[in-house]
Design a protein around this motif. Structure first.
Motif, PDB file in Angstrom:
ATOM      1  N   GLN A  66       4.817 -26.398  18.428  1.00 31.40           N
ATOM      2  CA  GLN A  66       4.222 -25.970  19.700  1.00 31.40           C
ATOM      3  C   GLN A  66       5.195 -26.059  20.876  1.00 31.40           C
ATOM      4  OE1 GLN A  66       0.717 -28.209  20.585  1.00 31.40           O
ATOM      5  NE2 GLN A  66       1.665 -30.208  20.348  1.00 31.40           N
ATOM      6  N   ARG A  67       6.055 -27.051  20.888  1.00 29.02           N
ATOM      7  CA  ARG A  67       6.990 -27.175  22.012  1.00 29.02           C
ATOM      8  C   ARG A  67       8.036 -26.055  21.970  1.00 29.02           C
ATOM      9  NH1 ARG A  67      10.198 -31.377  22.352  1.00 29.02           N
ATOM     10  NH2 ARG A  67      10.233 -31.393  24.613  1.00 29.02           N
ATOM     11  N   ARG A  68       8.412 -25.679  20.780  1.00 31.46           N
ATOM     12  CA  ARG A  68       9.427 -24.617  20.671  1.00 31.46           C
ATOM     13  C   ARG A  68       8.836 -23.262  21.054  1.00 31.46           C
ATOM     14  NH1 ARG A  68      13.230 -24.958  15.493  1.00 31.46           N
ATOM     15  NH2 ARG A  68      14.451 -23.649  16.860  1.00 31.46           N
ATOM     16  N   PHE A  70       6.041 -22.647  22.807  1.00 33.33           N
ATOM     17  CA  PHE A  70       5.662 -22.591  24.220  1.00 33.33           C
ATOM     18  C   PHE A  70       6.911 -22.533  25.098  1.00 33.33           C
ATOM     19  CE2 PHE A  70       4.598 -24.664  28.260  1.00 33.33           C
ATOM     20  CZ  PHE A  70       3.593 -23.809  28.697  1.00 33.33           C
ATOM     21  N   GLY A  71       7.925 -23.298  24.738  1.00 34.02           N
ATOM     22  CA  GLY A  71       9.162 -23.304  25.522  1.00 34.02           C
ATOM     23  C   GLY A  71       9.813 -21.934  25.564  1.00 34.02           C
ATOM     24  N   LEU A  72       9.858 -21.267  24.423  1.00 29.67           N
ATOM     25  CA  LEU A  72      10.451 -19.929  24.375  1.00 29.67           C
ATOM     26  C   LEU A  72       9.619 -18.948  25.195  1.00 29.67           C
ATOM     27  CD1 LEU A  72      12.440 -17.825  23.283  1.00 29.67           C
ATOM     28  CD2 LEU A  72      11.005 -17.628  21.238  1.00 29.67           C
ATOM     29  N   LEU A  74       7.579 -19.602  27.649  1.00 28.22           N
ATOM     30  CA  LEU A  74       7.697 -19.928  29.069  1.00 28.22           C
ATOM     31  C   LEU A  74       9.035 -19.451  29.626  1.00 28.22           C
ATOM     32  CD1 LEU A  74       6.391 -21.351  31.502  1.00 28.22           C
ATOM     33  CD2 LEU A  74       7.495 -23.475  30.758  1.00 28.22           C
ATOM     34  N   GLU A  84       1.123 -19.777  27.626  1.00 23.78           N
ATOM     35  CA  GLU A  84       0.157 -20.358  26.677  1.00 23.78           C
ATOM     36  C   GLU A  84      -0.516 -19.256  25.872  1.00 23.78           C
ATOM     37  OE1 GLU A  84      -2.575 -23.338  27.969  1.00 23.78           O
ATOM     38  OE2 GLU A  84      -3.912 -23.007  26.256  1.00 23.78           O
ATOM     39  N   ALA A  87       2.004 -18.086  23.289  1.00 18.06           N
ATOM     40  CA  ALA A  87       2.233 -19.062  22.215  1.00 18.06           C
ATOM     41  C   ALA A  87       1.023 -19.140  21.291  1.00 18.06           C
ATOM     42  CB  ALA A  87       2.556 -20.424  22.811  1.00 18.06           C
ATOM     43  N   GLN A  88      -0.175 -19.092  21.867  1.00 15.82           N
ATOM     44  CA  GLN A  88      -1.374 -19.148  21.028  1.00 15.82           C
ATOM     45  C   GLN A  88      -1.473 -17.915  20.145  1.00 15.82           C
ATOM     46  OE1 GLN A  88      -5.057 -20.477  22.328  1.00 15.82           O
ATOM     47  NE2 GLN A  88      -4.257 -22.307  23.335  1.00 15.82           N
ATOM     48  N   GLU A  89      -1.217 -16.756  20.735  1.00 13.83           N
ATOM     49  CA  GLU A  89      -1.273 -15.529  19.940  1.00 13.83           C
ATOM     50  C   GLU A  89      -0.217 -15.561  18.826  1.00 13.83           C
ATOM     51  OE1 GLU A  89      -3.569 -13.307  19.901  1.00 13.83           O
ATOM     52  OE2 GLU A  89      -2.552 -12.123  18.353  1.00 13.83           O
ATOM     53  N   PHE A  91       0.957 -18.250  17.311  1.00 14.68           N
ATOM     54  CA  PHE A  91       0.461 -19.129  16.242  1.00 14.68           C
ATOM     55  C   PHE A  91      -0.589 -18.413  15.392  1.00 14.68           C
ATOM     56  CE2 PHE A  91       2.041 -23.040  18.476  1.00 14.68           C
ATOM     57  CZ  PHE A  91       2.685 -23.604  17.379  1.00 14.68           C
ATOM     58  N   LEU A  92      -1.488 -17.706  16.046  1.00 15.47           N
ATOM     59  CA  LEU A  92      -2.548 -17.026  15.290  1.00 15.47           C
ATOM     60  C   LEU A  92      -1.960 -15.978  14.343  1.00 15.47           C
ATOM     61  CD1 LEU A  92      -5.275 -16.674  18.082  1.00 15.47           C
ATOM     62  CD2 LEU A  92      -5.302 -18.218  16.123  1.00 15.47           C
ATOM     63  N   ARG A 117       9.003 -14.386  20.546  1.00 19.77           N
ATOM     64  CA  ARG A 117       9.842 -13.619  21.478  1.00 19.77           C
ATOM     65  C   ARG A 117       9.274 -12.218  21.674  1.00 19.77           C
ATOM     66  NH1 ARG A 117      13.503  -9.501  20.145  1.00 19.77           N
ATOM     67  NH2 ARG A 117      15.188  -9.172  21.644  1.00 19.77           N
TER      68      ARG A 117
END
Lengths: 221, 221
Positions: A66-68, A70-72, A74, A84, A87-89, A91-92, A117
């Motif tokens: 999650q940190r990677r 979200f960090g990318l 952001l 967010e 990142a959530q999309e 992951f899904l 990305r």
């Protein structure tokens, strides 16, 4: 095999090696070993668990990445709320496609970061008709200095070497490469935002990538 | 990479842009057509693509907002509830994962080049049956969906060690050898491809070298 997830290794036999599987059966040997800590569970094993709806594997994967992600996100979109969503999309999508991940094509980290990305670039293009000035882009600012981000410095591995290679480039090439590689800017967009001719943008990009390729592959064992 | 071939020289000027996914239109088509026939330029493209992947991995990590994990898992479980997957537990999850990943590994050999987040295989849930002996469960058997099927077996606490033989019996009465494997300290796991459809398999069994049946499973579908 109870308890913590097992590590699954696929070992392809070398030609001529004794093969316990009679033809036409395939020669993939599966070795499952018990591991004491979840940290040792491979990304590939977690993806396999996710593909079958294993909540433990899903949670472990989210916490690992999650940190990677979200960090990318952001770093590309520059807005925590949009990051967010991205990142959530991401992951899904990873969860949905976990069963078809192909270990030969790319490392898991490469696969998941590429998904993130691409989603972030799409989000940026949809939400902002006018491209953001490179000076406002987090990652461009980061590579405009010579010290690596904290996470990269702490790793001191491939990432640190890649960072060293990147920062060895002239600043103008560095910026062009990052604008293209991370932000998906075309040469024409880079030319506009950097106020340089198109040919110069293309040339900086090509020279920068070739120098990086030389640096990265010279380091490989 | 490039040589004196004029086409190679021309393509090399935009290969970096192609590798970073920012080339569009006719130029992109031209590169695609060229690298399909030129191993040297294809090798160079792979190297440049790997550089691009490393650049994305340099993005700094960032802590997601509070509640990110729970919001994500809520969304995911909401999706899963709308698309129920077969419930599997414990060793069963990992075992079936082996089948799915193994299938992806092998079938991927013949799949055309795709972007990493593009699915290419069926995600149908595997068939799962208990491997039993005299009413006692000694392990699990999995059959992946499709033709040919992948069979995965696991022994857990079987109380027996040695060389085991695995066969499957088809609904038409044919018996197929799956392979020979080792059971160590009562535990063993293995996988192989079987030249039959999963729907054609009636049963599977494990015997010792003398042909004594150690455990068997009947496929209910």
């Amino acid at each position: 095999m109870r308890g913590a997830l097992a590590l699954i290794d696929f070992v392809r036999r070398a030609p001529g090696e004794s093969d316990p599987w009679p033809d036409p059966h395939r020669t993939i040997r599966v070795v499952i070993r018990r591991r004491d800590t979840d940290d040792e569970v491979s990304d590939e094993t977690l993806l396999s668990g996710i593909a079958l709806g294993d909540n433990e594997a899903t949670l472990l994967f989210v916490r690992r990445y999650q940190r990677r992600l979200f960090g990318l996100a952001l770093g590309i979109v520059g807005d925590p709320g949009i990051a967010e969503d991205v990142a959530q999309e991401a992951f899904l999508r990873i969860f949905r496609h976990a069963a078809v991940y192909d270990v030969r094509r790319a490392a898991v980290s490469t696969w998941v970061l590429t998904i993130t990305r691409n989603l972030a670039i799409d989000a940026l293009r949809v939400r902002r008709a006018t491209p953001v000035a490179p000076g406002d882009l987090v990652f461009v600012n980061l590579v405009s200095r010579d010290t690596p981000p904290e996470d990269v410095a702490a790793n001191a591995d491939e990432a640190a070497r890649a960072w060293t290679a990147l920062t060895s480039l002239p600043l103008d090439q560095r910026r062009c490469v990052v604008l293209a590689a991370v932000y998906g800017r075309t040469a024409a967009e880079i030319a506009t935002s950097e106020s340089i001719p198109l040919g110069t943008a293309k040339s900086r990009l090509r020279l920068g990538m070739i120098r990086l390729r030389d640096a990265v592959f010279e380091e490989m064992p | 990479m490039t040589n004196s071939n004029p086409e190679c020289v021309e393509v090399s000027t935009v290969l970096s842009e192609f590798a970073l996914g920012i080339l569009t239109g006719r130029e992109r088509s031209r590169v695609l057509a060229h690298v399909a026939l030129c191993p040297q330029c294809r090798g160079e493209l792979d190297a440049l693509s790997a550089v691009g992947d490393r650049l994305v991995e340099l993005a700094p990590r960032a802590e997601p907002p509070v509640g990110f994990e729970s919001r994500l898992l809520d969304r995911y479980h909401g999706e899963s509830a709308r698309q129920p997957v077969r419930a599997l537990r414990g060793v069963a999850l990992v075992a079936a994962a082996v089948v799915l990943v193994a299938a992806g590994f092998t079938l991927g050999h013949h799949a055309p080049t795709q972007r990493p987040n593009t699915p290419s295989l069926s995600t149908a849930a595997p068939i799962s049956e208990a491997l039993t002996s005299a009413g006692r469960t000694l392990g699990q058997v999995w059959l992946s969906a499709g033709t040919p099927t992948w069979i995965y077996m696991s022994f857990d606490d079987a109380g027996w060690s040695g060389t085991a033989w695995c066969t499957v019996t088809l609904k038409n009465g044919h018996v197929l050898d799956v392979g020979v494997f080792n059971v160590v300290h009562g535990y063993g796991a293995w996988a192989a491809q079987v030249n039959a459809a999963s729907s054609a398999v009636r049963s599977a069994r494990v015997t010792d070298a003398k042909g004594h049946v150690l455990a068997s499973a009947t496929v209910s579908t």
